[in-house]
Design a protein around this motif. Structure first.
Motif, PDB file in Angstrom:
ATOM      1  N   CYS A 163      47.375  50.700  38.506  1.00  0.00           N
ATOM      2  CA  CYS A 163      46.474  49.618  38.887  1.00  0.00           C
ATOM      3  C   CYS A 163      45.818  49.904  40.237  1.00  0.00           C
ATOM      4  O   CYS A 163      44.600  49.754  40.391  1.00  0.00           O
ATOM      5  CB  CYS A 163      47.246  48.297  38.937  1.00  0.00           C
ATOM      6  N   ILE A 164      46.615  50.330  41.210  1.00  0.00           N
ATOM      7  CA  ILE A 164      46.079  50.609  42.548  1.00  0.00           C
ATOM      8  C   ILE A 164      45.042  51.722  42.503  1.00  0.00           C
ATOM      9  O   ILE A 164      43.943  51.595  43.063  1.00  0.00           O
ATOM     10  CB  ILE A 164      47.220  50.974  43.515  1.00  0.00           C
ATOM     11  N   LEU A 165      45.363  52.820  41.825  1.00  0.00           N
ATOM     12  CA  LEU A 165      44.438  53.947  41.750  1.00  0.00           C
ATOM     13  C   LEU A 165      43.191  53.593  40.940  1.00  0.00           C
ATOM     14  O   LEU A 165      42.091  54.071  41.244  1.00  0.00           O
ATOM     15  CB  LEU A 165      45.134  55.159  41.153  1.00  0.00           C
ATOM     16  N   ILE A 209      43.195  40.848  37.722  1.00  0.00           N
ATOM     17  CA  ILE A 209      44.271  39.910  37.361  1.00  0.00           C
ATOM     18  C   ILE A 209      43.775  38.918  36.318  1.00  0.00           C
ATOM     19  O   ILE A 209      44.480  38.597  35.345  1.00  0.00           O
ATOM     20  CB  ILE A 209      44.791  39.175  38.613  1.00  0.00           C
ATOM     21  N   VAL A 210      42.551  38.423  36.500  1.00  0.00           N
ATOM     22  CA  VAL A 210      41.980  37.459  35.554  1.00  0.00           C
ATOM     23  C   VAL A 210      41.872  38.071  34.163  1.00  0.00           C
ATOM     24  O   VAL A 210      42.278  37.463  33.162  1.00  0.00           O
ATOM     25  CB  VAL A 210      40.598  36.976  36.033  1.00  0.00           C
ATOM     26  N   PHE A 228      46.263  39.114  27.934  1.00  0.00           N
ATOM     27  CA  PHE A 228      47.645  38.794  27.550  1.00  0.00           C
ATOM     28  C   PHE A 228      47.677  37.556  26.653  1.00  0.00           C
ATOM     29  O   PHE A 228      48.318  37.560  25.590  1.00  0.00           O
ATOM     30  CB  PHE A 228      48.490  38.572  28.801  1.00  0.00           C
ATOM     31  N   ILE A 229      46.983  36.498  27.072  1.00  0.00           N
ATOM     32  CA  ILE A 229      46.948  35.263  26.277  1.00  0.00           C
ATOM     33  C   ILE A 229      46.310  35.521  24.918  1.00  0.00           C
ATOM     34  O   ILE A 229      46.810  35.074  23.874  1.00  0.00           O
ATOM     35  CB  ILE A 229      46.176  34.160  27.039  1.00  0.00           C
ATOM     36  N   TYR A 230      45.203  36.252  24.931  1.00  0.00           N
ATOM     37  CA  TYR A 230      44.495  36.568  23.685  1.00  0.00           C
ATOM     38  C   TYR A 230      45.380  37.362  22.734  1.00  0.00           C
ATOM     39  O   TYR A 230      45.443  37.073  21.525  1.00  0.00           O
ATOM     40  CB  TYR A 230      43.228  37.349  24.019  1.00  0.00           C
TER      41      TYR A 230
END
Length: 313
Positions: free
Chosen positions: A90-92, A134-135, A141-143
């Motif tokens: 994620c950071i990279l 994050i959004v 995830f929800i989907y």
């Protein structure tokens, strides 16, 4: 800008490819430095985790089915490794996206660009990107949870059409997932170059794609075919290439890495160009002075701490 705005709105798939090449070719030094700093480690970690994950999971299976020992410690190691992997990935990803989008925007705004400036500005940019990341992660995830639950429920229907319904729902899920991914990629550019981020950036991205969706989809599909092919070769000949000698597996692994790095760089460049093409398509003026001012705000934030220190002296 590399092209007049009126010309950009008519760019198709191959026109966007050419624009990406025309932008990168004269500035290879800067893009090579960005690649070595961010994209090469990103790709290396992505490929390496496949081999490490396979070895850790094989150890769990061995302890469970061969010597019947407790595998709780092995699972802890496996989960911690996955958490560390996703954190670094994620950071990279954030840093790579920030660096490339900022660099392309500087080129379009006719601003001076250097690797030193990119390295200074990136920490100011990626914080906004994290909110958007994050959004989209939460939305995906929800989907996915809702889609998987629905597909499982469809299989519980006691009739002949349950299998057919399952595959229909699967196709709908894949279509929606691809659409969300395309929106997310463009939302990353919106986050860097505009005031919007998070949900607002997603909505802006969704509106920009209208009218150019099939062009964007074609580019997305082609890049992912190349990406998936590299991943497939790595899985078959490196991760599960037991019959091969070690030096051959290493050679194939390095070849996959050498191919993956430019693909990722090119993909980031193209998604930034697509942003400008979509803006032009909707007749949204690409105001170079305003864009330059926006990019200059990141540089101003970078210099402010030093100005404060000088005032104190």
């Amino acid at each position: 800008m590399e092209r007049a705005q009126e010309d950009m709105k008519y760019l198709g798939v191959f026109g966007i490819y050419r624009e990406g090449h025309n932008i990168m070719a004269p500035r290879r030094k800067v893009f090579n430095q960005i690649t070595l700093a961010f994209i090469l480690p990103l790709c290396f970690i992505f490929l390496a985790q496949m081999e490490i994950s396979k070895n850790l999971f094989s150890r769990i299976r061995y302890h469970r089915y061969r010597d019947n020992t407790n595998t709780s410690t092995d699972w802890v190691v496996y989960i911690l490794f996955k958490l560390a992997y996703f954190t670094f990935l994620c950071i990279l990803s954030l840093l790579s996206t920030s660096a490339v989008v900022y660099s392309i925007a500087c080129i379009y705004a006719n601003r001076e660009i250097s690797f030193k400036k990119v390295m200074g500005v990136v920490p100011q940019v990626w914080k906004r990107l994290m909110v958007t990341f994050i959004v989209i992660f939460v939305l995906n995830f929800i989907y996915t949870v809702i889609a998987v639950a629905t597909m499982i429920l469809s299989l519980t229907v006691d009739n002949k059409s349950s299998t057919f319904l399952f595959f229909v729902l699967l196709i709908i899920y894949i279509t929606g997932f691809v659409y969300l991914t395309i929106v997310w990629q463009l939302a990353s550019v919106v986050t860097v170059l505009e005031e919007s981020y998070g949900i607002k950036a997603m909505n802006k991205s969704r509106n920009l794609i209208k009218g150019k969706f099939w062009v964007v989809l074609a580019i997305f599909f082609k890049l992912n075919v190349v990406f998936g092919s590299i991943q497939f070769v790595f899985y078959v000949f490196v991760v599960y290439g037991f019959v091969w000698e070690m030096w051959k597996r290493v050679a194939v692994g390095l070849s996959c890495l050498a191919l993956l790095v430019p693909v990722v760089l090119y993909a980031l460049v193209l998604q930034t160009i697509i942003y400008f093409v979509c803006k032009s398509h909707h007749n949204e003026t690409i105001d170079k002075p305003a864009l330059s001012k926006r990019l200059g705000e990141y540089e101003r934030l970078l210099s402010e701490p030093y100005e404060v220190q000088l005032e104190k002296v």
